[in-house]
Design an enzyme around this catalytic site. Structure first.
Site, PDB file in Angstrom:
ATOM      1  N   ASN A 101      86.845  79.696  83.307  1.00  0.00           N
ATOM      2  CA  ASN A 101      87.569  79.144  83.214  1.00  0.00           C
ATOM      3  C   ASN A 101      89.242  78.798  83.584  1.00  0.00           C
ATOM      4  O   ASN A 101      89.862  79.537  83.323  1.00  0.00           O
ATOM      5  CB  ASN A 101      87.575  77.494  82.241  1.00  0.00           C
ATOM      6  CG  ASN A 101      85.984  77.141  81.687  1.00  0.00           C
ATOM      7  OD1 ASN A 101      85.888  76.964  82.963  1.00  0.00           O
ATOM      8  ND2 ASN A 101      86.822  76.250  80.768  1.00  0.00           N
ATOM      9  N   VAL A 102      89.728  77.894  84.805  1.00  0.00           N
ATOM     10  CA  VAL A 102      91.617  78.371  85.100  1.00  0.00           C
ATOM     11  C   VAL A 102      91.924  77.180  84.661  1.00  0.00           C
ATOM     12  O   VAL A 102      93.008  77.148  84.662  1.00  0.00           O
ATOM     13  CB  VAL A 102      91.327  78.216  86.577  1.00  0.00           C
ATOM     14  CG1 VAL A 102      90.521  79.479  87.006  1.00  0.00           C
ATOM     15  CG2 VAL A 102      90.161  77.666  86.847  1.00  0.00           C
ATOM     16  N   HIS A 118      88.560  84.600  85.724  1.00  0.00           N
ATOM     17  CA  HIS A 118      88.799  83.738  86.208  1.00  0.00           C
ATOM     18  C   HIS A 118      90.260  83.593  87.126  1.00  0.00           C
ATOM     19  O   HIS A 118      90.221  82.326  87.925  1.00  0.00           O
ATOM     20  CB  HIS A 118      87.930  82.448  86.916  1.00  0.00           C
ATOM     21  CG  HIS A 118      86.414  83.310  87.247  1.00  0.00           C
ATOM     22  ND1 HIS A 118      85.738  82.497  87.361  1.00  0.00           N
ATOM     23  CD2 HIS A 118      85.772  84.498  87.129  1.00  0.00           C
ATOM     24  CE1 HIS A 118      83.918  82.917  87.665  1.00  0.00           C
ATOM     25  NE2 HIS A 118      84.642  84.603  87.483  1.00  0.00           N
TER      26      HIS A 118
END
Ligand code: APR
Length: 249
Positions: A101-102, A118
């Site tokens: 998750n960003v 990511h």
């Protein structure tokens, strides 16, 4: 496998890895990538927006999508799953959180040293020269009525600012990837929570853990086939709260 049996594995584990995907933030109101979108973005496929080519072809559409997500994250709160995962640090000797998750919801729940495979929505940079860009808080600049939003320009070279996330066809940040591989290869219990497991190389991590002899537990509301050595716990990510309570009271 019943939840109480998995709780027992948790009690006995020496090194636990929690590997998360978009599903862990779903209960905070952040849409996943592969579940159907509603509203403004329902006619778009996020995978089509997640390449450098897509950004170059339509910078406003791509930037608008990530700024919309960034706003959603800013408005969101960590949910019971993020909190239960953070709480693990009080009970197990060595918990490692590795996320695709960003967003920063694991950190906001209290998890430390989260490995972001990511990238992050909070680290935009120039697409041409890589110069870091300081994000401003969202304002009326956000794509409220439409999807497009002109990206800012780089202070150094005037190139477009792109989101600081890893797109398809791009390398994962080397240190994060190597830390993820090491953790997966050294753990004895590996949770894979809220991920479709279709994006490589991240999706290699559960396989790596399995190959190294760890128990792998998949947590997902949608059942999928797993090998005989893996365990499936059907439910939303917040079932982790029940699990931590069952293991440690
Ligand atoms: N709790 C747990 N899992 C859930 C929940 C929930 N409340 N709601 C949905 N899910 C599950 C879905 O069943 C699905 O398996 O979360 C998963 C989300 O899958 P994806 O949208 O594919 O997200 P993810 O696996 O994180 O995607 C990987 O793809 O485009 C990229 O870079 C992006 O990091 C992302 C990568």
């Amino acid at each position: 496998m019943p939840l109480t049996t998995i709780a027992k594995l948790l009690q006995e584990a020496r090194h636990v890895v929690v590997f998360t995907g978009a599903g862990v933030s779903a209960e905070s109101g952040i849409p996943t990538f592969r579940d159907a979108l509603t509203g403004l973005w329902s006619r778009f496929d996020p995978a089509q927006l997640a390449t450098a080519e897509a950004f170059r072809a339509d910078p406003g559409l791509c930037w608008g999508w990530y700024e919309w997500r960034r706003l959603k994250v800013l408005q969101a709160q960590p949910n019971a799953a993020h909190l239960a995962i953070a709480e693990l640090a009080q009970h197990v000797p060595k918990p490692t959180v590795v996320t695709q998750n960003v967003d920063d919801l694991h950190e906001r729940a209290g998890s430390q040293d989260v490995i972001h495979l990511h990238g992050s929505l909070r680290a935009p940079r120039c697409i041409d020269c890589g110069h870091a860009h300081v994000t401003s808080l969202p304002s009326n600049e956000l794509p409220v009525d439409g999807c497009r939003l002109e990206p800012p320009r780089c202070a150094e070279c005037n190139g477009y600012i792109r989101p600081g996330v890893v797109w398809f066809g791009e390398m994962l940040p080397e240190s994060a990837w190597s830390a993820g591989l090491t953790a997966a290869g050294n753990c004895d219990l590996f949770f894979s929570i809220g991920t479709s497991g279709v994006v490589f190389p991240a999706a290699e991590l559960p396989l790596r853990a399995l190959g190294a002899g760890a128990r792998v537990v998949h947590v997902n509301p949608v059942r999928f086939e797993v090998s005989g050595q893996e365990v499936f716990l059907q439910g939303p990510a917040s079932v982790m709260q029940e699990l931590v309570e069952s293991a440690f009271g």
